[in-house]
Each structure stands twice: as C-alpha cells, then as structure tokens.
Enzyme design. Structure first.
Site, PDB file in Angstrom:
ATOM      1  N   GLN A   1       0.837  -1.213   0.000  1.00  0.00           N
ATOM      2  CA  GLN A   1       0.000   0.000   0.000  1.00  0.00           C
ATOM      3  C   GLN A   1       0.869   1.259   0.000  1.00  0.00           C
ATOM      4  OE1 GLN A   1      -3.112   0.714  -0.450  1.00  0.00           O
ATOM      5  NE2 GLN A   1      -4.087  -1.297  -0.345  1.00  0.00           N
ATOM      6  N   SER A   2       2.009   1.214  -0.657  1.00  0.00           N
ATOM      7  CA  SER A   2       2.899   2.375  -0.653  1.00  0.00           C
ATOM      8  C   SER A   2       2.319   3.537  -1.452  1.00  0.00           C
ATOM      9  CB  SER A   2       4.249   1.974  -1.254  1.00  0.00           C
ATOM     10  OG  SER A   2       5.012   3.125  -1.552  1.00  0.00           O
TER      11      SER A   2
END
Ligand code: PLP
Length: 339
Positions: free
Chosen positions: A76-77
């Site tokens: 989920q960067s």
C-alpha cells in the site's frame, strides 16, 4: 526569500503552495487553534508528501538522462503510486517493486487502494518477498536496473534506505519554506509543528528548512516504522547527508530531533485503537481523510495533546497532512466493526 535548494535539478509535479487551513470544528472543540497544512492536496494522483520529494528525485533522474524509474515500497505504498503517476505525467518508463512489509491477509489490502491505482496506471510490478530489509530491497532494484541498462535502457533508482543522497528531503526543505511564508503572511507564530517520520525525508527536510530559515519552533516527529531511539538516529543521519549535499553551514543538535513513538504499536501499517479513533474523529469533525499508516498515527499524537490540554486559547499548532487516504480502501475493517 531564496530557497536553500534552488540550485538542484527538479521538476514541478504538484499543485503548490498547498493550502494552510484552520480546522474550525476541532479548534472550537479543544479551545485552541489547530491548523492543517494540506500536503494531501499536492494534486498528483491523489497527492501526498511524495510529490514534493519526487520533484527532486526525478529532477536528478532527468538531469542524468534517465528514461526509466525504479522504486520500491510496501504493497500500500503511496510513494510507489505517486512515482508511477509522475512517470506517466513525464513520459518516463517505470518499474516498481512491492515488498511484503505488512502481515495482512485481507484481499482488499492487496488489491484495492494504492495497488489498484498502480495497476490502473500500468506500471510493471515486481514482488519482493521480505518486509524489513531495506538494503536488500534497494539491492534488488540495483540488480534489476543493471539488467535494464544491459538492454539499452537508462534506469534511475529511487532508493528508500538511508545510504543514498536524500534528494527527497529537499522537497521538504522547500515545503517548510513555503509553510513559513504562509504563516508569516498571516502573522501566526505556532507553538509546535506535528509531522510524521518514516523514511525521514519529510522530517529531516522540514526540520532543516525551518532551522535554516531561522525558525526555532519545535518539530514533533511521530514514528510510524521504528522506535524513537532508532528513528532519531535515522533522522540525524539523513539531516547530515542533506546538509552535506546542499553544502550549508548549519548544525542541528540531536535533542532538536523529536521522535515520538507513542502511536507506533503494533507496528508499521497496523493501526491501533487510538489511531482508528483519530481517523474517525478527523473524518467526522472536519470531513478530512487520514490514513492508517502515517497521517492517522500522527494526528492521534496531536489529539492526545489536545485532550491533555497542552495548548491554550491563544496558541496555534500546525499539523502536516502528508496524504495517504487512498490506502483506507485496503483497511475495510475500520468501518466494519459497527462503529
Ligand atoms: C511516506 C509517507 C509518510 C512518511 O514520510 P517519510 O518522508 O518517508 O518519512 C507520511 N505520510 C504519508 C501519507 C506517506 O505516504
């Protein structure tokens, strides 16, 4: 005022200056003045703090004649999502590496939010099976970059570990200068800034930008990945390398590097009950969206100070909203618990 980082190659990816707003409802609730610097509104594919950082990384990449960007991050960067958007905007090729940094089985975590957008923008994705091995993740990028170079491409690696020139921090030197100009124009003299501290690009750049401009207001860093002691070292090292890179004559003592790890548990990418409550408090009081990994933890620390009554009626405090709300879609349980 002339910027400390004016001589570095850069691009202009975002919408700046971002707004500085008074949060009226939260200010009224706690009888003080709570401001929010809207770096969630930098405008590049849902924005966030990485837009300012990428201005300087990609400035370097283009300066060096690169045609392909490589970077790494958690599934989920926000950094990975923003890098892909920047590459698309500038017509560069892009490859990203997603690390197994957070132990979450929820299918939404792996499919929705940031990874959804990364796929939508059509980036080539490689997977890296380890989570807490920054140097290893950067090395894997270098290996891939060498392969691409052999095929005649001109890759540029945007690394995350601390062993490289922190061009990203320069974006927050400029961010601090921008905020200070806004505060000066409104004649506001805050008692504290609250910022998240992860890779430390934001924290170190912001602190340097403030101190180099003669502003000595405390910069309260909120740990999102490491305990306070390790994070203080990391910020200190990053500060030294950005000061060296810029070549400015300033030294910032360790005791000026505040790293508060009170919201870190249970760990990176995992919100505790206070963080979830803080995200809901902000959403329900102001209609502003925070995220479970960074801005929610940062606001939880500020909310704790507000509940304790740390600020008086004439005080002003500024919360730096670094974005990240896209990842809420990877955490559906936040509203599925019936609250
Ligand atoms: C990456 C990120 C941070 C942390 O910033 P660093 O410069 O890595 O310390 C904070 N907030 C959000 C939303 C982020 O994506």
């Amino acid at each position: 005022m002339v910027s400390l980082v004016k001589d570095f190659p850069r691009v202009h990816l975002g919408h700046t200056p971002t707004p500085l707003e008074l949060m009226k409802n939260i200010s009224a609730e706690f009888a003080t003045n709570v401001w929010i610097k809207r770096d969630d509104c930098t405008g590049l594919a849902f924005g966030g703090n990485k837009t300012r950082q990428l201005d300087f990384y990609i400035g370097q990449a283009i300066h060096q004649g690169a045609d392909t960007l490589l970077t790494t991050g958690a599934v989920q960067s926000n950094h990975v999502r923003t890098t892909v958007a920047a590459a698309r905007k500038l017509g560069l090729e892009v490859e990203v590496q997603l690390e197994h940094r957070v132990d979450r089985e929820q299918p939404e975590y792996h499919r929705s939010g940031n990874p959804y957008l990364v796929r939508l923008m059509g980036a080539h994705i490689n997977y890296y099976p380890v989570g807490e091995d920054e140097d290893g993740a950067d090395k894997a990028l270098e290996v891939r970059a060498a392969e691409l170079a052999k095929q005649g491409r001109k890759p540029f690696v945007i690394p995350l570990s601390n062993a490289h020139t922190p061009y990203g921090a320069m974006g927050y030197v400029e961010g601090a200068e921008e905020l200070l100009a806004q505060l000066n124009a409104m004649n506001i003299d805050p008692v504290r800034f609250i910022v998240p501290t992860g890779s430390a690009s934001t924290h170190s750049g912001f602190l340097l930008g403030m101190r180099a401009s003669g502003c000595d207001i405390p910069v309260h860093g909120v740990c999102v990945r490491r305990d306070g002691v390790s994070q203080q070292q990391r910020v200190g090292n990053k500060l030294k390398s950005v000061i060296d890179a810029i070549g400015c004559d300033i030294s910032i003592p360790d005791d000026d590097i505040i790293c508060d790890d009170s919201q870190l548990a249970p760990g990176y990418g995992l919100p505790n009950d206070d963080t979830i409550a803080a995200i809901k408090h902000m959403a329900r009081s102001e209609g502003i969206l925070l995220d479970p990994t960074y801005s929610g933890k940062t606001f939880a620390v500020l909310l704790d100070m507000l509940h304790r009554g740390d600020f008086g009626a004439d005080d002003h405090v500024v919360f730096l909203h670094t974005g990240g709300a896209v990842s809420l879609f990877g955490y559906p349980e936040l509203v599925e618990d019936g609250h």
